[in-house]
Write a protein that holds these residues in place. Structure first.
Motif, PDB file in Angstrom:
ATOM      1  N   UNK A   6      17.337  63.052  18.737  1.00  0.00           N
ATOM      2  CA  UNK A   6      16.914  63.790  17.540  1.00  0.00           C
ATOM      3  C   UNK A   6      15.505  64.354  17.660  1.00  0.00           C
ATOM      4  N   UNK A   7      14.709  63.846  18.590  1.00  0.00           N
ATOM      5  CA  UNK A   7      13.336  64.315  18.747  1.00  0.00           C
ATOM      6  C   UNK A   7      13.251  65.574  19.629  1.00  0.00           C
ATOM      7  N   UNK A   8      14.323  65.927  20.321  1.00  0.00           N
ATOM      8  CA  UNK A   8      14.284  67.053  21.258  1.00  0.00           C
ATOM      9  C   UNK A   8      13.743  68.360  20.672  1.00  0.00           C
ATOM     10  N   UNK A   9      14.117  68.773  19.459  1.00  0.00           N
ATOM     11  CA  UNK A   9      13.566  70.038  18.936  1.00  0.00           C
ATOM     12  C   UNK A   9      12.043  70.023  18.768  1.00  0.00           C
ATOM     13  N   UNK A  10      11.443  68.846  18.689  1.00  0.00           N
ATOM     14  CA  UNK A  10      10.009  68.727  18.444  1.00  0.00           C
ATOM     15  C   UNK A  10       9.199  68.537  19.724  1.00  0.00           C
ATOM     16  N   UNK A  11       9.886  68.351  20.837  1.00  0.00           N
ATOM     17  CA  UNK A  11       9.188  68.074  22.092  1.00  0.00           C
ATOM     18  C   UNK A  11       8.360  69.238  22.627  1.00  0.00           C
ATOM     19  N   UNK A  12       8.851  70.489  22.580  1.00  0.00           N
ATOM     20  CA  UNK A  12       7.987  71.572  23.074  1.00  0.00           C
ATOM     21  C   UNK A  12       6.649  71.649  22.332  1.00  0.00           C
TER      22      UNK A  12
END
Length: 135
Positions: A81-87
């Motif tokens: 769920x954290x993937x969209x916030x990683x960049x």
């Protein structure tokens, strides 16, 4: 299958032991937020602060060579769920004034434009968790 005690197995020197203890302190809040439920808006402030703190630590200590390595680790630490916030977390840590300019340039070069602006992310939880082989 238990993953083992990395604090006992991985350090090869006093410096490694100290680094592992410091990293354990920085990462200490992760078990409280994991598994992160699917987020439809911004990350909760506590989770964002923890993600930013961990990212800053790893980039300041040259732990990540590029965004691919960063995403690999953080999807396993925080969950899919954290993937969209990683960049955004990676770019914020990479542009930190605490990093030497050469490290900033290398980190900024380690993320492709399509990774910065992606609008879809893999919702699947990671299934591969490597073991350290002791090289």
């Amino acid at each position: 299958m238990p993953r083992g005690d990395y604090m006992a197995r991985w350090p090869t020197s006093f410096f490694d032991l100290h680094t592992n203890h410091t990293r354990a302190k920085v990462y200490s809040g992760i078990p409280r937020v994991r598994p992160l439920p699917k987020v439809s808006g911004p990350l909760p402030l506590g989770v964002k602060a923890l993600l930013d703190r961990c990212a800053a630590y790893d980039l300041q200590h040259a732990e990540m060579q590029d965004f691919v390595a960063f995403e690999f680790l953080y999807a396993r630490l925080f969950g899919a769920a954290v993937r969209p916030f990683l960049p955004a977390a990676y770019m914020a840590a990479a542009s930190s004034a605490r990093l030497p300019l050469t490290t900033q340039r290398a980190a900024m070069g380690g993320i492709a434009m399509h990774e910065q602006i992606a609008d879809t992310f893999d919702p699947e939880e990671p299934s591969f968790f490597p073991e350290w082989d002791g090289d």
